[in-house]
Design a protein around this motif. Structure first.
Motif, PDB file in Angstrom:
ATOM      1  N   SER A 187      80.572  28.180 -34.751  1.00 31.93           N
ATOM      2  CA  SER A 187      79.483  28.670 -35.339  1.00 31.93           C
ATOM      3  C   SER A 187      78.446  29.357 -34.562  1.00 31.93           C
ATOM      4  O   SER A 187      77.738  30.290 -35.168  1.00 31.93           O
ATOM      5  CB  SER A 187      78.800  27.742 -36.445  1.00 31.93           C
TER       6      SER A 187
ATOM      7  N   THR B 116      78.751  33.048 -34.702  1.00 35.28           N
ATOM      8  CA  THR B 116      78.888  33.673 -36.042  1.00 35.28           C
ATOM      9  C   THR B 116      78.532  35.088 -36.136  1.00 35.28           C
ATOM     10  O   THR B 116      79.557  35.874 -36.764  1.00 35.28           O
ATOM     11  CB  THR B 116      77.826  32.929 -37.185  1.00 35.28           C
TER      12      THR B 116
ATOM     13  N   GLN C  34      81.236  32.045 -44.664  1.00 39.17           N
ATOM     14  CA  GLN C  34      81.291  32.365 -43.372  1.00 39.17           C
ATOM     15  C   GLN C  34      81.725  31.319 -42.514  1.00 39.17           C
ATOM     16  O   GLN C  34      82.662  31.274 -41.892  1.00 39.17           O
ATOM     17  CB  GLN C  34      79.832  32.930 -42.704  1.00 39.17           C
TER      18      GLN C  34
END
Length: 160
Positions: free
Chosen positions: A23, A26, A144
């Motif tokens: 993450s 991202t 996401q």
């Protein structure tokens, strides 16, 4: 003005350390994984840490939106928490006076990850966001995370 919040949770089988590590990329991963939603991300200020400003340019699936600018306000790697403020785009200035997201990753009893996204917001007028509106905003962030989770599932050595 109405101050309110909305939270939602999703669970992953991947350990939080791995999902958190992925993450942190991202801005690189999401345009590759879901380009129909986020076509590209521009780094406007900073180096990825607190104070960094990112512009997410939306893809064809989000025709009603062009972009959003976010500033990272806090990163806690030990507790796997990141906070960011929406500076521009979405409903800022029209429906919302301010909007801050907090994404937190906790370990589940099975060794996976429980990701909680909390959105704190202040409206421009005297009406809170509808549940559907707030949920759609939080779902964008969770989407996401889910795309990154699917990427890790398909690529067992990535971010291991």
């Amino acid at each position: 003005m109405v101050a309110d919040s909305y939270s939602k949770v999703c669970v992953s089988a991947h350990p939080p350390a791995r999902l958190w590590k992925a993450s942190s990329d991202t801005h690189k991963l999401v345009p590759k994984l879901i380009p129909q939603q986020v076509s590209h991300v521009d780094l406007l200020e900073g180096n990825g840490g607190v104070g960094t400003v990112l512009k997410l340019n939306f893809g064809q699936d989000l025709k009603h939106l062009t972009h959003v600018k976010n500033r990272i306000e806090a990163v806690d790697d030990d507790n796997r928490v990141v906070k960011f403020r929406v500076l521009e785009g979405k409903d800022i200035g029209t429906v919302l006076k301010s909007c801050v997201y907090e994404l937190k990753m906790d370990e589940t009893s099975e060794g996976g990850t429980k990701t909680t996204v909390k959105m704190d917001y202040d409206t421009v007028g005297d009406t809170p966001l509808s549940k559907d509106h707030a949920e759609s905003m939080v779902d964008g962030i969770l989407g996401q995370t889910k795309a990154i989770d699917a990427h890790l599932h398909a690529n067992p050595t990535a971010y291991a």
